[in-house]
Structure formats: structure tokens, C-alpha cells
Motif scaffolding. Structure first.
Motif, short mmCIF file in Angstrom:
data_model
loop_
_atom_site.label_atom_id
_atom_site.label_comp_id
_atom_site.label_asym_id
_atom_site.label_seq_id
_atom_site.Cartn_x
_atom_site.Cartn_y
_atom_site.Cartn_z
N GLY A 1 12.89 4.57 -6.65
CA GLY A 1 12.61 4.28 -8.05
C GLY A 1 11.87 2.98 -8.29
O GLY A 1 11.29 2.37 -7.39
N ASP A 2 11.93 2.54 -9.54
CA ASP A 2 11.20 1.35 -9.96
C ASP A 2 11.61 0.08 -9.22
O ASP A 2 10.75 -0.77 -8.96
CB ASP A 2 11.37 1.13 -11.47
CG ASP A 2 10.66 2.20 -12.28
OD1 ASP A 2 9.75 2.85 -11.72
OD2 ASP A 2 11.01 2.39 -13.46
N PRO A 3 12.91 -0.12 -8.90
CA PRO A 3 13.27 -1.35 -8.18
C PRO A 3 12.50 -1.53 -6.87
O PRO A 3 12.31 -2.66 -6.43
CB PRO A 3 14.77 -1.19 -7.93
CG PRO A 3 15.23 -0.31 -9.04
CD PRO A 3 14.10 0.67 -9.25
N HIS A 4 12.08 -0.43 -6.27
CA HIS A 4 11.29 -0.52 -5.04
C HIS A 4 9.80 -0.51 -5.35
O HIS A 4 9.01 -1.26 -4.77
CB HIS A 4 11.64 0.66 -4.12
CG HIS A 4 10.90 0.65 -2.82
ND1 HIS A 4 9.73 1.36 -2.62
CD2 HIS A 4 11.15 0.01 -1.64
CE1 HIS A 4 9.30 1.17 -1.39
NE2 HIS A 4 10.13 0.36 -0.77
N TRP A 5 9.41 0.33 -6.30
CA TRP A 5 7.99 0.51 -6.61
C TRP A 5 7.36 -0.76 -7.18
O TRP A 5 6.24 -1.13 -6.80
CB TRP A 5 7.83 1.66 -7.60
CG TRP A 5 6.41 1.99 -7.94
CD1 TRP A 5 5.56 2.79 -7.24
CD2 TRP A 5 5.68 1.53 -9.08
NE1 TRP A 5 4.34 2.86 -7.86
CE2 TRP A 5 4.37 2.09 -9.00
CE3 TRP A 5 5.97 0.70 -10.15
CZ2 TRP A 5 3.39 1.85 -9.95
CZ3 TRP A 5 5.00 0.45 -11.11
CH2 TRP A 5 3.73 1.02 -11.00
N HIS A 6 8.04 -1.44 -8.08
CA HIS A 6 7.47 -2.62 -8.74
C HIS A 6 7.12 -3.75 -7.76
O HIS A 6 5.99 -4.24 -7.78
CB HIS A 6 8.39 -3.13 -9.84
CG HIS A 6 8.34 -2.29 -11.09
ND1 HIS A 6 7.17 -2.05 -11.77
CD2 HIS A 6 9.31 -1.63 -11.77
CE1 HIS A 6 7.42 -1.28 -12.81
NE2 HIS A 6 8.70 -1.01 -12.84
N PRO A 7 8.06 -4.20 -6.92
CA PRO A 7 7.68 -5.30 -6.00
C PRO A 7 6.60 -4.89 -5.01
O PRO A 7 5.76 -5.71 -4.63
CB PRO A 7 9.00 -5.66 -5.31
CG PRO A 7 9.87 -4.48 -5.48
CD PRO A 7 9.49 -3.87 -6.78
N VAL A 8 6.63 -3.62 -4.56
CA VAL A 8 5.59 -3.17 -3.63
C VAL A 8 4.23 -3.18 -4.31
O VAL A 8 3.24 -3.68 -3.75
CB VAL A 8 5.93 -1.75 -3.10
CG1 VAL A 8 4.74 -1.17 -2.33
CG2 VAL A 8 7.17 -1.79 -2.22
N THR A 9 4.17 -2.65 -5.51
CA THR A 9 2.90 -2.60 -6.24
C THR A 9 2.39 -3.99 -6.57
O THR A 9 1.20 -4.28 -6.44
CB THR A 9 3.06 -1.78 -7.54
OG1 THR A 9 3.51 -0.46 -7.20
CG2 THR A 9 1.73 -1.68 -8.27
N ASP B 1 -2.37 -6.28 11.06
CA ASP B 1 -2.16 -7.72 11.24
C ASP B 1 -0.92 -8.21 10.51
O ASP B 1 -0.35 -9.24 10.87
CB ASP B 1 -3.37 -8.49 10.72
CG ASP B 1 -4.59 -8.31 11.61
OD1 ASP B 1 -4.44 -8.40 12.83
OD2 ASP B 1 -5.68 -8.06 11.07
N PHE B 2 -0.53 -7.46 9.47
CA PHE B 2 0.58 -7.91 8.61
C PHE B 2 1.28 -6.68 8.08
O PHE B 2 0.63 -5.69 7.69
CB PHE B 2 0.03 -8.76 7.47
CG PHE B 2 1.02 -9.11 6.40
CD1 PHE B 2 1.73 -10.29 6.44
CD2 PHE B 2 1.24 -8.25 5.32
CE1 PHE B 2 2.64 -10.63 5.44
CE2 PHE B 2 2.14 -8.57 4.32
CZ PHE B 2 2.85 -9.76 4.37
N ALA B 3 2.61 -6.72 8.05
CA ALA B 3 3.39 -5.63 7.47
C ALA B 3 4.53 -6.22 6.66
O ALA B 3 5.11 -7.26 7.03
CB ALA B 3 3.93 -4.70 8.56
N LEU B 4 4.83 -5.56 5.55
CA LEU B 4 5.92 -5.99 4.67
C LEU B 4 6.73 -4.78 4.27
O LEU B 4 6.18 -3.76 3.87
CB LEU B 4 5.35 -6.68 3.42
CG LEU B 4 6.34 -6.94 2.27
CD1 LEU B 4 7.35 -8.01 2.66
CD2 LEU B 4 5.60 -7.32 1.00
N GLU B 5 8.04 -4.89 4.42
CA GLU B 5 8.94 -3.85 3.95
C GLU B 5 9.81 -4.40 2.84
O GLU B 5 10.22 -5.58 2.87
CB GLU B 5 9.84 -3.34 5.09
CG GLU B 5 9.12 -2.56 6.17
CD GLU B 5 8.75 -1.14 5.74
OE1 GLU B 5 8.87 -0.81 4.54
OE2 GLU B 5 8.36 -0.35 6.62
N VAL B 6 10.08 -3.58 1.84
CA VAL B 6 10.95 -3.94 0.73
C VAL B 6 12.21 -3.09 0.79
O VAL B 6 12.13 -1.86 0.78
CB VAL B 6 10.24 -3.74 -0.63
CG1 VAL B 6 11.20 -4.04 -1.78
CG2 VAL B 6 9.00 -4.62 -0.72
N ILE B 7 13.36 -3.73 0.89
CA ILE B 7 14.64 -3.03 0.94
C ILE B 7 15.27 -3.09 -0.44
O ILE B 7 15.34 -4.16 -1.06
CB ILE B 7 15.60 -3.68 1.96
CG1 ILE B 7 14.98 -3.67 3.37
CG2 ILE B 7 16.93 -2.94 1.98
CD1 ILE B 7 15.83 -4.41 4.39
#
Length: 296
Positions: free
Chosen positions: A52-60, A121-127
Motif C-alpha cells: 500500500g501507500d506506506p511503501h509506495w510513497h517513500p519509494v516514489t 551501482d546502488f540499491a535501496l529497499e524500503v521495509i
């Protein structure tokens, strides 16, 4: 469904790019055929459940902020996310945010390392809720083995950030990124990652890079201020126009008053001339009558 070429069958349940050895033996046409056959969607057991939005917003926010920053800086940095990534012979995966420096920034539906000639070169995951073991254990070991120079994990629920970096191109295990005053430096991006107010932010030096929401708020404030200034200017122009109209009316009234005064003086002069003429006629008549009587 993409057709899997016989020279490298693609398992839809476990799609993989050819190993480096096989890739070297393929012709350009065969390579293109295989790349086009690799699915851009993920196997069900690899795809993360919707958060949902809690994950989508910071990623976007992270993707749009980085993409806009590098475009304005004139740097060729490809920024994407939730994109199928294929390393030679490895299981497909898809970090929330990726960056690859010094490559073309056109749109892609998959990243095939052998075809692109370069890995991430760079990767970011949002938990948000789960899969911490995948992001903080499996990926840490796996991404280091793949040679991804930097990997960050933002745990939104806990408001925490962890960073990992390869000490050299030959290293196969990550070292932790040690924050300085809350800033986690990314050598790849040339930026710092910071948790501020529970949100993931990017800093260029000591200045926070505004995200899209902040830019829209700033733009909205500028538009509101411009509209207010335009309204005030319109009111001032209206007042000046009314003042000019009143001044013009006053001048017209003054001109009419002068005209009426001139007409009154003319009428008075004509009346005086008429009275003088009538008086002269009477005096002449009296003189005539006196002469007539004196003659008698």
C-alpha cells in the motif's frame, strides 16, 4: 508470453539470464532474442505482497527526487525501481530503487546486466511490514556477492536506516556505512541519506534536496503569492483608474463651470448693452421733446 529460444530455455517459474560463459558464445541476434524472452514480471514466490501507500510513497519520493536531481545536475544516472534485474545465471530480483551511473537514461522494462554491460551501482529497499530477513540478511550477502557497490535499507515503521558498502571492487562482503551526525554517505550518488521526521531524505552537503511534494507546495505558495500580488496590483490599478476618472470628471466640471461663467458674463454684457441702448433711446426722446416744447 515471450517465446523462449531453444539455445537458452527460460523457465517461467525461475527465469534467468545466460551465464557469462554462455553469453560470450552467443551472436548479437541470439542475445537479443534471449533478452526479449526474459519476462519483466516476477515469479509469484519472488514478488512481494502489496504494502500500500506506506511503501509506495517513500519509494516514489526517492525515485523522483533522485531522477530529478541528476537530470538537473546533467549527470547520466539511470534511476528506476521495481524493475526486473537479471545478473548472469542468477535468479531475477527487483529492488525498490536502483541507480546505475554513466549509462543511458532511456526507459527500460528490465535490466539485463550482460546486455547493458554493467550491473547496479546502488540499491535501496524500503521495509514496511515484513521480509526483513530478505532485505537485511539474504540481500546483504547476495548483493555483495553480485558486486553491487552500495545497498541501503530504510525501515519505515521503525524509522531506521542501514547502509552497506563494498570496500573495493574485488570485495565480496559488505562493510557497514557508519553515519556521521545522522548522515549516511553514498559515494555512488554523491549524496547523503538521512532519516528526518521519520522520512527518508537525500542531502547534497548540508542542504536537503526537496522532494516532489515539497516542490509542489513551494510552487503552490509561489502561485498563491503571485495571485495575491496580481490581485493587489489589480486593486491598485482600479484605484488609480478611479482616481483618474474622478480627476477627469473634476476637470470636466471645472470646464463646465468656466463655460457657464463665461456665458453668464456674455449675457450680463448683452443685457448691459441693451439697457444702455434703451437708456440712450429714452434720453434722445426726452431731448427731442424738450426741443419741441422750446420751439413752441
Amino acid at each position: 508470453m515471450n517465446r523462449a529460444p531453444a539455445l537458452w530455455p527460460v523457465d517461467p517459474d525461475d527465469p534467468r539470464a545466460p551465464t557469462a560463459e554462455i553469453w560470450e558464445q552467443l551472436t548479437p541476434e541470439q542475445r537479443r532474442e534471449i533478452v526479449d524472452s526474459l519476462p519483466s514480471e516476477f515469479p509469484l514466490d519472488e514478488a512481494a505482497p502489496p504494502e500500500g501507500d506506506p511503501h509506495w510513497h517513500p519509494v516514489t519520493r526517492a525515485r523522483t527526487t533522485l531522477d530529478r536531481w541528476f537530470r538537473r545536475a546533467g549527470r547520466r544516472v539511470y534511476v528506476s525501481g521495481n524493475l526486473a534485474v537479471y545478473y548472469p545465471g542468477e535468479r531475477v530480483f527487483s529492488p525498490d530503487v536502483i541507480a546505475v551511473v554513466d549509462v543511458e537514461t532511456h526507459e527500460r522494462d528490465r535490466w539485463v546486466v550482460s546486455d547493458e554491460g554493467k550491473g547496479l551501482d546502488f540499491a535501496l529497499e524500503v521495509i514496511v511490514r515484513g521480509r526483513r530477513r530478505k532485505d537485511l540478511q539474504r540481500n546483504v550477502e547476495w548483493f555483495a556477492r553480485l558486486g553491487i557497490p552500495e545497498y541501503f535499507v530504510y525501515d519505515r515503521k521503525r524509522g531506521s536506516l542501514r547502509g552497506f558498502r563494498l570496500a573495493s571492487s574485488a570485495a565480496k562482503a559488505y562493510e557497514p556505512v557508519i553515519p556521521q551526525r545522522g548522515h549516511y554517505a553514498s559515494r555512488v550518488l554523491g549524496l547523503d541519506l538521512v532519516i528526518e521526521g521519520g522520512r527518508l531524505r537525500f542531502y547534497a552537503g548540508e542542504a536537503a534536496i526537496p522532494d516532489t511534494d515539497e516542490l509542489l507546495d513551494k510552487l503552490g505558495a509561489l502561485v498563491d503569492a503571485a495571485e495575491q500580488r496580481a490581485h493587489e496590483l489589480e486593486m491598485r490599478l482600479d484605484e488609480e483608474a478611479r482616481a483618474r476618472e474622478e480627476e477627469a470628471r473634476a476637470r470636466e466640471e471645472e470646464a463646465r463651470a468656466r463655460e457657464e461663467e463665461a456665458r453668464a458674463r456674455e449675457e450680463e454684457a448683452r443685457a448691459r448693452e441693451k439697457a444702455e441702448r434703451q437708456l440712450a433711446e429714452v434720453m434722445a426722446e426726452l431731448e427731442r421733446l424738450r426741443r419741441e416744447r422750446g420751439g413752441d
